[in-house]
Design a protein around this motif. Structure first.
Motif, mmCIF file in Angstrom:
data_model
loop_
_atom_site.group_PDB
_atom_site.id
_atom_site.type_symbol
_atom_site.label_atom_id
_atom_site.label_comp_id
_atom_site.label_asym_id
_atom_site.label_seq_id
_atom_site.Cartn_x
_atom_site.Cartn_y
_atom_site.Cartn_z
ATOM 1 N N HIS A 170 12.603 0.239 12.439
ATOM 2 C CA HIS A 170 13.638 0.892 12.062
ATOM 3 C C HIS A 170 13.093 2.556 11.942
ATOM 4 C CE1 HIS A 170 16.087 2.894 9.192
ATOM 5 N NE2 HIS A 170 16.968 1.905 8.957
ATOM 6 N N PRO A 171 14.230 3.216 12.717
ATOM 7 C CA PRO A 171 13.559 4.621 12.870
ATOM 8 C C PRO A 171 13.378 5.450 11.843
ATOM 9 C CG PRO A 171 16.098 4.380 13.112
ATOM 10 C CD PRO A 171 15.521 3.075 12.820
ATOM 11 N N LEU A 172 13.476 5.033 10.770
ATOM 12 C CA LEU A 172 12.921 5.878 9.394
ATOM 13 C C LEU A 172 11.707 5.440 9.106
ATOM 14 C CD1 LEU A 172 16.246 6.942 7.743
ATOM 15 C CD2 LEU A 172 15.016 8.195 9.204
ATOM 16 N N CYS A 173 11.026 4.663 9.696
ATOM 17 C CA CYS A 173 9.793 3.882 9.060
ATOM 18 C C CYS A 173 8.557 4.832 9.400
ATOM 19 C CB CYS A 173 9.592 2.613 9.577
ATOM 20 S SG CYS A 173 7.790 1.916 8.745
ATOM 21 N N ALA A 174 8.052 5.427 8.382
ATOM 22 C CA ALA A 174 6.660 6.479 8.602
ATOM 23 C C ALA A 174 5.637 5.295 8.358
ATOM 24 C CB ALA A 174 6.677 7.663 7.750
ATOM 25 N N ARG B 111 -0.964 0.386 18.221
ATOM 26 C CA ARG B 111 -0.806 -0.459 19.101
ATOM 27 C C ARG B 111 0.284 -1.649 18.882
ATOM 28 N NH1 ARG B 111 -4.287 -4.395 19.352
ATOM 29 N NH2 ARG B 111 -5.301 -3.984 17.354
ATOM 30 N N LEU B 112 0.812 -1.721 17.646
ATOM 31 C CA LEU B 112 1.746 -2.541 17.232
ATOM 32 C C LEU B 112 3.155 -2.090 17.980
ATOM 33 C CD1 LEU B 112 3.164 -5.003 15.445
ATOM 34 C CD2 LEU B 112 3.593 -3.218 13.779
ATOM 35 N N LEU B 113 3.437 -0.579 17.610
ATOM 36 C CA LEU B 113 4.584 -0.107 17.912
ATOM 37 C C LEU B 113 4.584 -0.054 19.573
ATOM 38 C CD1 LEU B 113 4.714 2.707 15.643
ATOM 39 C CD2 LEU B 113 6.277 1.224 15.753
ATOM 40 N N THR B 114 3.706 0.184 20.435
ATOM 41 C CA THR B 114 3.832 0.507 21.862
ATOM 42 C C THR B 114 3.232 -0.776 22.859
ATOM 43 O OG1 THR B 114 1.548 1.471 21.718
ATOM 44 C CG2 THR B 114 3.291 2.912 21.524
ATOM 45 N N GLU B 115 2.238 -1.405 22.414
ATOM 46 C CA GLU B 115 1.504 -2.231 23.243
ATOM 47 C C GLU B 115 2.079 -3.780 22.918
ATOM 48 O OE1 GLU B 115 -2.478 -2.175 23.364
ATOM 49 O OE2 GLU B 115 -2.324 0.334 23.538
ATOM 50 N N ILE C 48 8.161 -1.444 20.530
ATOM 51 C CA ILE C 48 9.177 -1.281 19.752
ATOM 52 C C ILE C 48 9.616 0.117 20.132
ATOM 53 C CG2 ILE C 48 9.647 -0.225 17.437
ATOM 54 C CD1 ILE C 48 7.900 -2.605 16.515
ATOM 55 N N CYS C 49 8.553 0.983 20.802
ATOM 56 C CA CYS C 49 8.916 2.476 20.959
ATOM 57 C C CYS C 49 7.976 3.271 22.066
ATOM 58 C CB CYS C 49 9.231 3.265 19.760
ATOM 59 S SG CYS C 49 7.626 3.636 18.808
ATOM 60 N N THR C 50 8.570 4.268 22.281
ATOM 61 C CA THR C 50 7.580 4.962 23.319
ATOM 62 C C THR C 50 6.271 5.329 22.532
ATOM 63 O OG1 THR C 50 8.591 6.956 22.935
ATOM 64 C CG2 THR C 50 9.496 5.719 24.845
ATOM 65 N N PRO C 51 5.171 5.780 23.479
ATOM 66 C CA PRO C 51 4.263 6.413 22.798
ATOM 67 C C PRO C 51 4.195 7.612 21.885
ATOM 68 C CG PRO C 51 3.447 5.675 24.980
ATOM 69 C CD PRO C 51 4.884 5.589 24.750
ATOM 70 N N ARG D 243 9.939 -5.853 12.109
ATOM 71 C CA ARG D 243 11.283 -5.606 11.635
ATOM 72 C C ARG D 243 11.401 -4.431 11.079
ATOM 73 N NH1 ARG D 243 13.029 -9.893 9.418
ATOM 74 N NH2 ARG D 243 13.752 -11.093 11.311
ATOM 75 N N ILE D 244 10.485 -4.143 9.997
ATOM 76 C CA ILE D 244 10.550 -2.955 9.377
ATOM 77 C C ILE D 244 9.827 -1.885 10.213
ATOM 78 C CG2 ILE D 244 9.231 -1.571 7.384
ATOM 79 C CD1 ILE D 244 9.137 -4.609 5.906
ATOM 80 N N PHE D 245 8.966 -2.043 11.196
ATOM 81 C CA PHE D 245 8.463 -0.886 11.776
ATOM 82 C C PHE D 245 9.494 -0.397 13.015
ATOM 83 C CE2 PHE D 245 4.267 -1.042 10.097
ATOM 84 C CZ PHE D 245 3.635 -0.008 10.333
#
Length: 530
Positions: A417-421, A448-452, A456-459, A413-415
């Protein structure tokens, strides 16, 4: 379309897919490097003269990654700590977090020795400068870093814990007017010398002894000097919502940008509170506050083994802590507090007890390393609490623990968020010890968490979270993007093989898929860091 450029590049990577760190769609082209700066060329057949040409067919060029929350300033001299950054593609780090920076330190051998012991509470084997004067201010420390062969560019915050130690030692009280004025003057000097602003770690002594009035007085200096505020709050568990709201209020009142450090909700009773935390952050954004979030993609944290001891036992430094653990009376008081919900952030309790706390690194007595506290207790025939005290006493109050206290849904959930670096919050001990996998594997794990895994988002957006986002929010000029004139920090990746190999069993296993690393237009010899 073929493009031509009159001046020859030092290096040109041709036929490469480019993700420039902005989150925009990737494109085919060439990446040029000349005198440490970038030149980008669009088009599959882009070609310019170059002293050295590299074929990037099948590979992707991305900006050098930025570790948005690091403690790497504490270990700048050795190859092993540097390897923990370079081998996962990190070429820039933002350090001095959680109230602990490598400056300011008062002059003199005794003050430097005390400061070294303080720093070792976060990094068991801090790599201190030979000349104590290098730690007297931000400018002095920056000059010392520039003289090292370390390729990682390091930016730092000024830690409130370091400031307090410099001005008033471990005293558990408010600073008097003279002490506060000295801290304000030193903070102002450090920001003018390049510090990004103020950081606090409000669970660590002596930082935890500061009240909001003191913090606000320092944040007014941060506002006047155009700096930022990064904070590890007073609580990340039962009172995490209140603690994070406290941070938001202070930043808003002082009118300073806020860096929300390693956002989480620790302890099973608190899982799900991240939804409220993010709602509070979005509300602050709607009200015009400037802020960013950092997070690491793991369900376990990593910090000092002593952090679960009630804060009052640190008032006389580590010797006072050890003396309390050796006192039968105080030891029983600590036992009682450690085994129940408390007003302070009790990491062992939040990890489900001694069976959820793993001993990562110890500076003197190593027998418990690589075991959960419950396992070490069983091996030695001791009660788990007594085993814990035994480890701390034998190590002079020091050591690192890995705390299994988060859940996957909260981290995801935190990842989202669009402002999570992305940050490592990484710490390393000796090469013979086993670190938290985030120290070597955060960037590929986050990708891997974000994309696969969670989609959550694009590469391209994932690469932005690992580079351009932190550069924008933390004001790192020339970093984080593949753009004309920016610093030539470039990674050449095989994204099909870009994966984390670091695990809790083998925390220093190196990342796969990184084919080349360039810093300032110079290629690093990766075999040095393997």
């Amino acid at each position: 379309m073929s493009l031509c450029y009159n001046a020859a590049m030092d290096i040109l990577i041709r036929h490469v897919t480019i993700m420039d760190g902005s989150g925009e769609p990737a494109y085919a082209g060439a990446v040029g490097m000349e005198r440490g700066k970038l030149r980008l060329f669009r088009g599959a057949e882009a070609s310019v003269p170059a002293a050295r040409v590299i074929d990037g067919t099948g590979l992707t060029a991305v900006p050098g990654f930025i570790d948005a929350h690091s403690h790497g300033d504490l270990t700048m001299r050795g190859v092993y700590a540097t390897a923990s950054k370079i081998t996962q593609g990190i070429t820039t780090q933002v350090a001095g977090h959680c109230g602990v920076s490598m400056y300011p330190c008062a002059p003199g051998a005794e003050a430097f020795s005390r400061f070294s012991r303080f720093v070792s509470g976060i990094a068991p084997y801090p790599e201190m400068p030979d000349d104590p004067a290098a730690c007297e201010s931000a400018g002095r420390f920056s000059q010392w870093m520039e003289g090292l062969s370390n390729p990682v560019r390091t930016y730092t915050f000024t830690g409130l814990g370091s400031l307090r130690l410099w001005a008033m030692g471990y005293e558990n009280r408010r600073p008097d007017s003279t002490e506060l004025s000295r801290m304000q003057s030193m903070l102002r000097r450090c920001i003018r010398e390049g510090s990004l602003g103020l950081s606090t770690g409000l669970v660590y002594a002596p930082c935890c002894y500061a009240d909001n009035e003191e913090i606000l007085a320092l944040l007014r200096v941060v506002h006047e000097e155009g700096g930022m505020y990064a904070t590890h709050p007073r609580n990340e568990a039962d009172h995490v919502i209140e603690a994070r709201r406290e941070s938001l209020r202070l930043a808003k009142e002082a009118d300073v940008p806020l860096c929300v450090s390693h956002l989480k909700a620790a302890g099973r009773d608190n899982w799900g509170k991240t939804e409220t935390l993010l709602q509070d952050i979005d509300r602050a954004l709607d009200e015009g506050m400037s802020l960013c979030i950092d997070c690491y993609p793991y369900m376990a944290g990593n910090t000092a083994l002593n952090v679960s001891i009630p804060p009052r036992y640190f008032a006389e430094g580590l010797p006072g802590l050890v003396a309390a653990l050796q006192s039968p009376v105080e030891r029983e008081r600590i036992r009682g507090e450690l085994q129940r919900k408390s007003d302070y952030d009790n990491y062992i309790y939040n990890s489900g007890g001694f069976s959820g706390t793993y001993v990562s690194s110890c500076p003197v007595f190593h027998d418990a390393e690589g075991m959960f506290l419950s396992e070490y207790a069983e091996k030695t025939g001791m009660d788990p609490f007594d085993a814990y005290c035994d480890i701390l006493i034998r190590n002079g109050g020091l050591g690192l623990g890995i705390y299994f206290h988060m859940c996957e849904e909260d981290v995801s959930r935190i990842f989202a968020h669009p402002l999570c670096a992305v940050s490592t919050d990484g710490l390393v001990g000796l090469p013979t010890e086993n670190p938290h996998p985030r120290s070597f594997g955060t960037m590929p794990r986050a990708y891997r968490l974000l994309t696969e895994e969670r989609h959550i988002c694009t590469p391209e957006e994932a690469i932005r979270r690992m580079s351009g986002l932190a550069a924008e929010k933390l004001r790192l000029r020339g970093k984080g993007f593949l753009r004309d004139g920016y610093d030539a920090d470039v990674l050449l990746l095989d994204l099909n093989e870009f994966t984390d190999n670091a695990s809790y069993a083998c925390g220093s296993a190196r990342t796969g898929g990184i084919r080349r690393v360039f810093v300032g237009g110079k290629e690093l010899q990766m075999e040095v860091y393997q």
